[in-house]
Design an enzyme around this catalytic site. Structure first.
Site, PDB file in Angstrom:
ATOM      1  N   TRP A 195       2.975   7.878  -2.615  1.00 50.66           N
ATOM      2  CA  TRP A 195       4.369   8.005  -3.068  1.00 50.66           C
ATOM      3  C   TRP A 195       4.416   8.910  -4.302  1.00 50.66           C
ATOM      4  O   TRP A 195       5.265   9.803  -4.396  1.00 50.66           O
ATOM      5  CB  TRP A 195       4.918   6.609  -3.404  1.00 50.66           C
ATOM      6  CG  TRP A 195       6.363   6.588  -3.790  1.00 50.66           C
ATOM      7  CD1 TRP A 195       7.434   6.362  -2.966  1.00 50.66           C
ATOM      8  CD2 TRP A 195       6.902   6.808  -5.104  1.00 50.66           C
ATOM      9  NE1 TRP A 195       8.601   6.423  -3.683  1.00 50.66           N
ATOM     10  CE2 TRP A 195       8.314   6.697  -4.996  1.00 50.66           C
ATOM     11  CE3 TRP A 195       6.345   7.078  -6.354  1.00 50.66           C
ATOM     12  CZ2 TRP A 195       9.165   6.857  -6.095  1.00 50.66           C
ATOM     13  CZ3 TRP A 195       7.187   7.241  -7.454  1.00 50.66           C
ATOM     14  CH2 TRP A 195       8.579   7.123  -7.312  1.00 50.66           C
ATOM     15  N   ARG A 205       1.815  -4.789   6.364  1.00 56.21           N
ATOM     16  CA  ARG A 205       1.154  -3.754   5.570  1.00 56.21           C
ATOM     17  C   ARG A 205       2.048  -2.523   5.542  1.00 56.21           C
ATOM     18  O   ARG A 205       2.485  -2.042   6.594  1.00 56.21           O
ATOM     19  CB  ARG A 205      -0.213  -3.380   6.120  1.00 56.21           C
ATOM     20  CG  ARG A 205      -0.897  -2.345   5.207  1.00 56.21           C
ATOM     21  CD  ARG A 205      -2.334  -2.054   5.547  1.00 56.21           C
ATOM     22  NE  ARG A 205      -2.963  -1.235   4.496  1.00 56.21           N
ATOM     23  CZ  ARG A 205      -4.212  -1.321   4.105  1.00 56.21           C
ATOM     24  NH1 ARG A 205      -5.016  -2.192   4.677  1.00 56.21           N
ATOM     25  NH2 ARG A 205      -4.684  -0.541   3.142  1.00 56.21           N
ATOM     26  N   GLU A 248       0.810 -12.816  12.960  1.00 58.71           N
ATOM     27  CA  GLU A 248       1.326 -11.599  13.586  1.00 58.71           C
ATOM     28  C   GLU A 248       1.192 -10.465  12.565  1.00 58.71           C
ATOM     29  O   GLU A 248       1.462 -10.659  11.375  1.00 58.71           O
ATOM     30  CB  GLU A 248       2.797 -11.775  13.972  1.00 58.71           C
ATOM     31  CG  GLU A 248       3.018 -12.803  15.068  1.00 58.71           C
ATOM     32  CD  GLU A 248       2.392 -12.414  16.400  1.00 58.71           C
ATOM     33  OE1 GLU A 248       2.353 -11.200  16.715  1.00 58.71           O
ATOM     34  OE2 GLU A 248       1.928 -13.320  17.124  1.00 58.71           O
ATOM     35  N   ASN A 272       1.208   3.406  -2.911  1.00 51.86           N
ATOM     36  CA  ASN A 272       1.705   3.805  -4.240  1.00 51.86           C
ATOM     37  C   ASN A 272       1.222   5.194  -4.642  1.00 51.86           C
ATOM     38  O   ASN A 272       1.986   6.005  -5.176  1.00 51.86           O
ATOM     39  CB  ASN A 272       1.221   2.819  -5.317  1.00 51.86           C
ATOM     40  CG  ASN A 272       1.756   1.415  -5.113  1.00 51.86           C
ATOM     41  OD1 ASN A 272       2.614   1.198  -4.270  1.00 51.86           O
ATOM     42  ND2 ASN A 272       1.241   0.471  -5.874  1.00 51.86           N
ATOM     43  N   GLY A 273      -0.069   5.456  -4.378  1.00 54.14           N
ATOM     44  CA  GLY A 273      -0.646   6.751  -4.755  1.00 54.14           C
ATOM     45  C   GLY A 273       0.010   7.891  -3.987  1.00 54.14           C
ATOM     46  O   GLY A 273       0.363   8.928  -4.558  1.00 54.14           O
ATOM     47  N   HIS A 300       2.211   3.085  -8.955  1.00 62.37           N
ATOM     48  CA  HIS A 300       2.024   1.642  -9.193  1.00 62.37           C
ATOM     49  C   HIS A 300       3.217   1.093  -9.974  1.00 62.37           C
ATOM     50  O   HIS A 300       3.738   0.024  -9.669  1.00 62.37           O
ATOM     51  CB  HIS A 300       0.731   1.380  -9.974  1.00 62.37           C
ATOM     52  CG  HIS A 300      -0.503   1.823  -9.256  1.00 62.37           C
ATOM     53  ND1 HIS A 300      -0.700   1.572  -7.909  1.00 62.37           N
ATOM     54  CD2 HIS A 300      -1.612   2.498  -9.677  1.00 62.37           C
ATOM     55  CE1 HIS A 300      -1.874   2.080  -7.541  1.00 62.37           C
ATOM     56  NE2 HIS A 300      -2.445   2.642  -8.588  1.00 62.37           N
ATOM     57  N   ASP A 343       0.833  -1.206   0.000  1.00 66.91           N
ATOM     58  CA  ASP A 343       0.000   0.000   0.000  1.00 66.91           C
ATOM     59  C   ASP A 343       0.869   1.259   0.000  1.00 66.91           C
ATOM     60  O   ASP A 343       2.006   1.240   0.486  1.00 66.91           O
ATOM     61  CB  ASP A 343      -0.912  -0.023   1.242  1.00 66.91           C
ATOM     62  CG  ASP A 343      -2.064   0.963   1.137  1.00 66.91           C
ATOM     63  OD1 ASP A 343      -2.369   1.419   0.005  1.00 66.91           O
ATOM     64  OD2 ASP A 343      -2.677   1.268   2.175  1.00 66.91           O
ATOM     65  N   LEU A 379       9.937 -20.887  -4.370  1.00 70.02           N
ATOM     66  CA  LEU A 379       9.043 -19.930  -3.692  1.00 70.02           C
ATOM     67  C   LEU A 379       7.670 -19.994  -4.345  1.00 70.02           C
ATOM     68  O   LEU A 379       7.568 -19.987  -5.572  1.00 70.02           O
ATOM     69  CB  LEU A 379       9.602 -18.502  -3.837  1.00 70.02           C
ATOM     70  CG  LEU A 379       8.723 -17.346  -3.355  1.00 70.02           C
ATOM     71  CD1 LEU A 379       8.562 -17.371  -1.836  1.00 70.02           C
ATOM     72  CD2 LEU A 379       9.311 -15.984  -3.782  1.00 70.02           C
TER      73      LEU A 379
HETATM   74  C1  IPE Z   1      -5.635  -2.705  -0.213  1.00 67.88           C
HETATM   75  O1  IPE Z   1      -5.226  -1.384  -0.304  1.00 67.88           O
HETATM   76  C2  IPE Z   1      -5.636  -3.357  -1.575  1.00 67.88           C
HETATM   77  C3  IPE Z   1      -4.335  -3.525  -2.215  1.00 67.88           C
HETATM   78  C4  IPE Z   1      -3.187  -3.219  -1.693  1.00 67.88           C
HETATM   79  C5  IPE Z   1      -4.372  -4.122  -3.535  1.00 67.88           C
HETATM   80  P1  IPE Z   1      -6.274  -0.188  -0.446  1.00 67.88           P
HETATM   81  O2  IPE Z   1      -5.473   1.055  -0.554  1.00 67.88           O
HETATM   82  O3  IPE Z   1      -7.216  -0.474  -1.564  1.00 67.88           O
HETATM   83  O4  IPE Z   1      -7.072  -0.261   0.924  1.00 67.88           O
HETATM   84  P2  IPE Z   1      -7.838   0.886   1.732  1.00 67.88           P
HETATM   85  O5  IPE Z   1      -8.843   1.486   0.790  1.00 67.88           O
HETATM   86  O6  IPE Z   1      -6.810   1.897   2.134  1.00 67.88           O
HETATM   87  O7  IPE Z   1      -8.442   0.200   2.896  1.00 67.88           O
HETATM   88  C1  IPE Z   2      -1.698   0.198  -3.308  1.00 69.37           C
HETATM   89  O1  IPE Z   2      -1.437   1.569  -3.369  1.00 69.37           O
HETATM   90  C2  IPE Z   2      -1.910  -0.412  -4.666  1.00 69.37           C
HETATM   91  C3  IPE Z   2      -3.290  -0.791  -4.955  1.00 69.37           C
HETATM   92  C4  IPE Z   2      -4.294  -0.690  -4.135  1.00 69.37           C
HETATM   93  C5  IPE Z   2      -3.557  -1.328  -6.269  1.00 69.37           C
HETATM   94  P1  IPE Z   2      -2.605   2.628  -3.366  1.00 69.37           P
HETATM   95  O2  IPE Z   2      -2.989   2.905  -4.774  1.00 69.37           O
HETATM   96  O3  IPE Z   2      -3.706   2.197  -2.492  1.00 69.37           O
HETATM   97  O4  IPE Z   2      -1.867   3.899  -2.758  1.00 69.37           O
HETATM   98  P2  IPE Z   2      -2.448   4.930  -1.675  1.00 69.37           P
HETATM   99  O5  IPE Z   2      -2.954   4.120  -0.528  1.00 69.37           O
HETATM  100  O6  IPE Z   2      -3.549   5.685  -2.351  1.00 69.37           O
HETATM  101  O7  IPE Z   2      -1.295   5.787  -1.319  1.00 69.37           O
HETATM  102 MG    MG Z   3      -4.072   2.426  -0.527  1.00 75.41          MG
END
Ligand code: IPE
Ligand code: IPE
Ligand code: MG
Length: 238
Positions: free
Chosen positions: A15, A180, A199, A12-13, A27, A10, A123
């Site tokens: 970042w 996470r 855990e 990526n956006g 992504h 989680d 793996l």
């Molecule tokens: C969970 O992350 C799904 C993936 C990493 C693919 P999200 O970013 O979608 O989850 P929420 O919305 O923050 O709970």
């Molecule tokens: C996780 O990063 C990737 C996917 C859910 C596909 P996000 O896209 O959720 O990134 P944030 O949480 O908005 O930073």
């Molecule tokens: Mg996210």
């Protein structure tokens, strides 16, 4: 060493936003992070690595981002399949793959990657794609109901194993640790059945900045924990 490490990749956006880039650039930068983690998992001798790549809730995002993620996943499988195969990685997909919103090309690439790597044993890399734990458990319940209706299963015999055997990948051991990234401390519908005694390790590192060193740090945190599985502290300390 944990046998199974599950990761919610989680951040990526965020970042990308922090750099004035489009979310999709985040992504794209998650890919080298993921492959560094694969190398780390191989070095550490972890048997199972499960990564959350697209949730059943992620369809609710902007259509352009959803389209990017679909395309990106096909592209990634195409580019990285031989590399994973050479590393001895067995690629497996879990999730709702009957969903008509998934482009057929994505499903084809998944099948090809699974078939090409089926014999690998270094793996097990599980991609949770269009995955939602509630959908998974509901699908198991549906199968159980159908077997009861068909007379092949007696309701009296339904127990935890009956459910576990009907999840997407019954051979997968439960995660020892769930990591996470990005500082969020929630499960977001990931592996709800399987993480009953996992855990949980939360790290503030955003996924594109994650690497094998951070993986090792998270595993060290896991190793410092005292797993009890409901037992008394004294029993565990013996
Ligand atoms: C969970 O992350 C799904 C993936 C990493 C693919 P999200 O970013 O979608 O989850 P929420 O919305 O923050 O709970
Ligand atoms: C996780 O990063 C990737 C996917 C859910 C596909 P996000 O896209 O959720 O990134 P944030 O949480 O908005 O930073
Ligand atoms: Mg996210």
């Amino acid at each position: 060493m944990p046998r199974h490490v599950a990761i919610i990749m989680d951040g990526n956006g965020r970042w990308a936003n922090a750099r004035g880039l489009h979310r999709t650039a985040g992504h794209a930068r998650g890919e080298p992070a993921l492959f560094d983690v694969v190398h780390g998992a191989l070095e550490l001798g972890i048997g199972w690595l499960t990564v959350y790549t697209f949730s059943t809730e992620n369809w609710g995002r902007d259509p352009d981002e959803v389209a990017f993620l679909m395309e990106f996943n096909v592209d990634l499988l195409e580019r990285r399949r031989d590399e994973l195969d050479e590393l001895g990685v067995r690629v497996i997909f879990i999730g709702d793959h009957d969903d008509e919103r998934i482009p057929p090309a994505v499903l084809d690439r998944m099948r090809i990657a699974e078939e090409q790597t089926a014999g690998n044993t270094n793996l097990n890399m599980v991609y949770a794609f269009n995955y939602g734990a509630r959908t998974e458990i509901a699908a198991a319940a549906k199968r159980i109901a159908a077997e009861v209706a068909a007379g092949t299963l007696d309701p009296v015999d339904v127990d935890e194993d009956t459910v576990a055997d009907r999840l997407y990948l019954p051979e997968m051991p439960d995660p020892d640790v769930l990591i996470r990234t990005s500082g969020e401390q929630r499960i977001s519908n990931y592996l709800l059945w399987q993480i009953a005694y996992s855990e949980l390790v939360f790290t503030p590192v955003l996924w594109p900045d994650f690497d094998r060193r951070e993986l090792a740090r998270c595993i060290a945190e896991y190793q410092s924990r005292d797993r009890r599985f409901g037992g008394a502290i004294d029993a565990v300390d013996e």
